[in-house]
Design a protein around this motif. Structure first.
Motif, PDB file in Angstrom:
ATOM      1  N   TRP A   4      -0.603 -17.965 -12.311  1.00  0.00           N
ATOM      2  CA  TRP A   4       0.074 -18.690 -13.370  1.00  0.00           C
ATOM      3  C   TRP A   4      -0.680 -18.545 -14.695  1.00  0.00           C
ATOM      4  O   TRP A   4      -0.101 -18.287 -15.733  1.00  0.00           O
ATOM      5  CB  TRP A   4       0.199 -20.165 -12.975  1.00  0.00           C
ATOM      6  N   ARG A   5      -2.005 -18.692 -14.659  1.00  0.00           N
ATOM      7  CA  ARG A   5      -2.826 -18.577 -15.877  1.00  0.00           C
ATOM      8  C   ARG A   5      -2.800 -17.146 -16.413  1.00  0.00           C
ATOM      9  O   ARG A   5      -2.758 -16.931 -17.620  1.00  0.00           O
ATOM     10  CB  ARG A   5      -4.262 -19.019 -15.573  1.00  0.00           C
ATOM     11  N   LYS A   7      -0.348 -15.026 -16.142  1.00  0.00           N
ATOM     12  CA  LYS A   7       0.955 -14.838 -16.770  1.00  0.00           C
ATOM     13  C   LYS A   7       0.986 -15.456 -18.167  1.00  0.00           C
ATOM     14  O   LYS A   7       1.473 -14.845 -19.127  1.00  0.00           O
ATOM     15  CB  LYS A   7       2.048 -15.456 -15.894  1.00  0.00           C
ATOM     16  N   VAL A   8       0.452 -16.642 -18.323  1.00  0.00           N
ATOM     17  CA  VAL A   8       0.418 -17.315 -19.625  1.00  0.00           C
ATOM     18  C   VAL A   8      -0.421 -16.512 -20.619  1.00  0.00           C
ATOM     19  O   VAL A   8      -0.019 -16.297 -21.770  1.00  0.00           O
ATOM     20  CB  VAL A   8      -0.115 -18.756 -19.464  1.00  0.00           C
ATOM     21  N   LEU A   9      -1.584 -16.029 -20.187  1.00  0.00           N
ATOM     22  CA  LEU A   9      -2.457 -15.254 -21.075  1.00  0.00           C
ATOM     23  C   LEU A   9      -1.798 -13.945 -21.518  1.00  0.00           C
ATOM     24  O   LEU A   9      -1.889 -13.566 -22.688  1.00  0.00           O
ATOM     25  CB  LEU A   9      -3.784 -14.958 -20.386  1.00  0.00           C
ATOM     26  N   THR A  10      -1.169 -13.250 -20.596  1.00  0.00           N
ATOM     27  CA  THR A  10      -0.519 -11.989 -20.969  1.00  0.00           C
ATOM     28  C   THR A  10       0.618 -12.222 -21.945  1.00  0.00           C
ATOM     29  O   THR A  10       0.798 -11.439 -22.890  1.00  0.00           O
ATOM     30  CB  THR A  10      -0.004 -11.236 -19.734  1.00  0.00           C
ATOM     31  N   LEU A  11       1.397 -13.269 -21.749  1.00  0.00           N
ATOM     32  CA  LEU A  11       2.475 -13.569 -22.692  1.00  0.00           C
ATOM     33  C   LEU A  11       1.931 -13.920 -24.073  1.00  0.00           C
ATOM     34  O   LEU A  11       2.494 -13.524 -25.096  1.00  0.00           O
ATOM     35  CB  LEU A  11       3.359 -14.687 -22.154  1.00  0.00           C
ATOM     36  N   GLU A  12       0.811 -14.640 -24.131  1.00  0.00           N
ATOM     37  CA  GLU A  12       0.187 -14.961 -25.410  1.00  0.00           C
ATOM     38  C   GLU A  12      -0.317 -13.708 -26.112  1.00  0.00           C
ATOM     39  O   GLU A  12      -0.164 -13.553 -27.331  1.00  0.00           O
ATOM     40  CB  GLU A  12      -0.962 -15.942 -25.205  1.00  0.00           C
ATOM     41  N   GLU A  15       2.651 -11.679 -27.459  1.00  0.00           N
ATOM     42  CA  GLU A  15       3.217 -12.365 -28.633  1.00  0.00           C
ATOM     43  C   GLU A  15       2.339 -12.150 -29.865  1.00  0.00           C
ATOM     44  O   GLU A  15       2.836 -11.862 -30.961  1.00  0.00           O
ATOM     45  CB  GLU A  15       3.359 -13.861 -28.348  1.00  0.00           C
TER      46      GLU A  15
END
Length: 148
Positions: A4-5, A7-12, A15
């Motif tokens: 989960w973490r 995925k959040v880091l890659t999306l950040e 972006e």
């Protein structure tokens, strides 16, 4: 790191990168660049004894084939395609694995040198054949008190 973490880091990160391209802080490269290491490898490739099968003519493209010691290594026949326009040789194509990874290889640059589409920089000629360039920036100054 949990999935989960991650995925959040890659999306950040994605972006952040997309916003920097959008604002003009970063730009996509539209031209191929040829590094000094690639110039050296291409020059050494042109000075070696490689048999070249010459072109199949087309209206806009000339095809050049290189046959490098097929007995020793299989799948060592590379097809180099250069545009007929000498100024657009950077748009050449090759079917070797290095070209598929970096979009430029010693075969394209070497054929451009052989056909006098371009000239290698003098620093590319400094390294003797079958020798690799050392890591780092080449020194501009010669050592003092040596006969040259």
């Amino acid at each position: 790191m949990s999935l989960w973490r991650f995925k959040v880091l890659t999306l950040e990160i994605v972006e952040k990168w997309s916003k920097s391209y959008e604002r003009g802080l970063k730009q996509f490269s539209k031209k191929q660049t040829v590094t000094l290491d690639l110039w050296t490898n291409a020059y050494q490739w042109t000075t070696s004894n490689r048999s070249i099968l010459w072109p199949e003519l087309d209206d806009t493209i000339e095809y050049y084939y290189s046959f490098d010691q097929y007995k020793i290594k299989a799948f060592n026949v590379w097809c180099v395609t250069l545009p007929v326009d000498k100024l657009r040789w950077l748009n050449g194509l090759c079917d070797c694995p290095v070209f598929f990874k970096k979009f430029m290889c010693k075969h394209v640059v070497g054929m451009a040198i052989r056909l006098n589409y371009c000239r290698p920089p003098p620093a590319a000629k400094d390294i003797p054949p079958d020798e690799k360039r050392r890591r780092g920036r080449p020194s501009k100054a010669k050592k003092a008190l040596l006969i040259q």
